[in-house]
Design a protein around this motif. Structure first.
Motif, short mmCIF file in Angstrom:
data_model
loop_
_atom_site.label_atom_id
_atom_site.label_comp_id
_atom_site.label_asym_id
_atom_site.label_seq_id
_atom_site.Cartn_x
_atom_site.Cartn_y
_atom_site.Cartn_z
N TRP A 281 -9.91 -11.82 -32.68
CA TRP A 281 -10.43 -12.77 -33.67
C TRP A 281 -9.42 -13.19 -34.73
N PHE A 282 -8.40 -12.36 -34.97
CA PHE A 282 -7.41 -12.69 -36.01
C PHE A 282 -6.21 -13.34 -35.33
N ARG A 283 -6.41 -14.58 -34.90
CA ARG A 283 -5.38 -15.31 -34.18
C ARG A 283 -5.60 -16.80 -34.39
N ALA A 284 -4.52 -17.56 -34.24
CA ALA A 284 -4.60 -19.01 -34.48
C ALA A 284 -5.13 -19.77 -33.27
N ASP A 285 -4.87 -19.27 -32.07
CA ASP A 285 -5.27 -19.99 -30.86
C ASP A 285 -6.55 -19.39 -30.26
N SER A 286 -7.59 -20.18 -30.22
CA SER A 286 -8.87 -19.83 -29.59
C SER A 286 -9.39 -18.45 -29.99
N PRO A 287 -9.62 -18.22 -31.26
CA PRO A 287 -10.13 -16.91 -31.66
C PRO A 287 -11.58 -16.72 -31.22
N SER A 288 -11.92 -15.49 -30.87
CA SER A 288 -13.31 -15.14 -30.54
C SER A 288 -14.06 -14.84 -31.83
#
Length: 319
Positions: A281-288
């Motif tokens: 979830w802690f990401r720039a591309d397609s976070p869940s």
């Protein structure tokens, strides 16, 4: 009609006669016995395997798992590990084959706005050393990750016979670099974990489970691990801060956060919550979505049922 027996007509005598008349064992039979003996011997030796503890003796060569004391920070790490009561709780360091990372919870060191942050809960429990010298929390918070070459957080095993009760349970040991350190994928993941720790108490992920009575208690004490609170009419509602970051399922069917309001608290058979690990979830591309909420219901409980009792002092509704 009648049969007469004597001591020579029993099965034992017949078996002996059969053995005398049988063919002698060939060479293959002896090889078979020898092979069986070798296999049994190998099994016995395997069962006698012992785990040997690797101990570093001064003046002798270091084992592959022993950290080489090539810096003041590493020297402190080796000194603590030699006491056999300390272990690497969190670490980022270099080996001959590349960058190595050690992770375990709780993540007591955080990263916010490109500066280190030590939460209040761990300030008293932590000793800080920068380049081998004891330092203050203020000095730690002035450091930037790009000038940190290696970082170790040592934690002392609790309740051990030889534990140092005077030492603080966490030792934060940092080796700095005079020039910026190039970030590889492992350094990025490590410092991203510290950033996520500033947002979450469980950046590596965590799950919680509640039955109805446990949920009544959780909502009474506003335990946010349940992700839901109880309304005045005894229904459930997701906390406002989680509405945009949670994926909801009721009886294994995906629903919206608004649908949770239709669930009466005593309908709940089981409620499960999950916080996903930070890299999802802690990401720039397609976070869940950061959280999952699963509710299993028993609809008949919504009606008054004298055969069912709530063993909880935290419910005042009518059953």
């Amino acid at each position: 009609m009648y049969s007469f027996t004597n001591q020579f007509s029993g099965p034992t005598l017949r078996q002996r006669v059969g053995m005398i008349n049988s063919q002698p064992s060939g060479p293959w039979a002896w090889w078979r016995y020898a092979l069986w003996i070798v296999l049994m011997g190998g099994m016995i030796l395997a069962c006698q395997h012992k785990v040997r503890e690797q101990v570093h003796i001064p003046g002798q060569a270091l084992s592959k798992k022993t950290l080489a004391a090539t810096s003041p920070t590493r020297a402190l790490v080796v000194e603590l590990e030699d006491k056999k009561t300390w272990y690497r709780h969190l670490a980022l360091f270099q080996t001959k084959i590349g960058t190595e990372v050690v992770r375990s919870q709780p993540i007591i060191l955080q990263l916010k706005d490109d500066r280190f942050l030590l939460p209040d809960d761990y300030k008293y429990e932590s000793a800080i050393y920068i380049d081998g010298q004891e330092a203050s929390v203020e000095a730690l918070e002035k450091l930037s990750p790009e000038f940190v070459s290696e970082l170790f957080i040592m934690h002392q095993w609790e309740n051990m016979a030889y534990a140092d009760n005077q030492a603080k349970p966490y030792q934060i040991l940092i080796q700095t670099s005079p020039s910026p350190v190039v970030f590889n994928v492992y350094r990025k993941q490590f410092f991203t974990l510290l950033q996520a720790a500033a947002l979450s108490k469980h950046p590596l992920g965590e799950t919680f489970s509640f039955n109805m009575n446990q949920l009544l208690e959780a909502t009474f004490f506003h335990n946010k691990n349940a992700l839901v609170e109880r309304t005045k009419d005894e229904h459930l509602r997701i906390y406002d801060e989680y509405k945009t970051t949670v994926e909801v399922f009721i009886n294994n069917l995906p629903v919206t956060p608004a649908d949770v309001k239709t669930v009466h608290v005593r309908e709940v058979a089981r409620l499960y919550t999950k916080e996903r690990p930070y890299y999802e979830w802690f990401r720039a591309d397609s976070p869940s979505p950061r959280f999952e909420l699963h509710i299993e219901t028993t609809p008949k409980r919504a009606k008054r049922d004298s055969s069912y009792y709530v063993f909880s002092p935290f419910y005042t509704g009518d059953f």
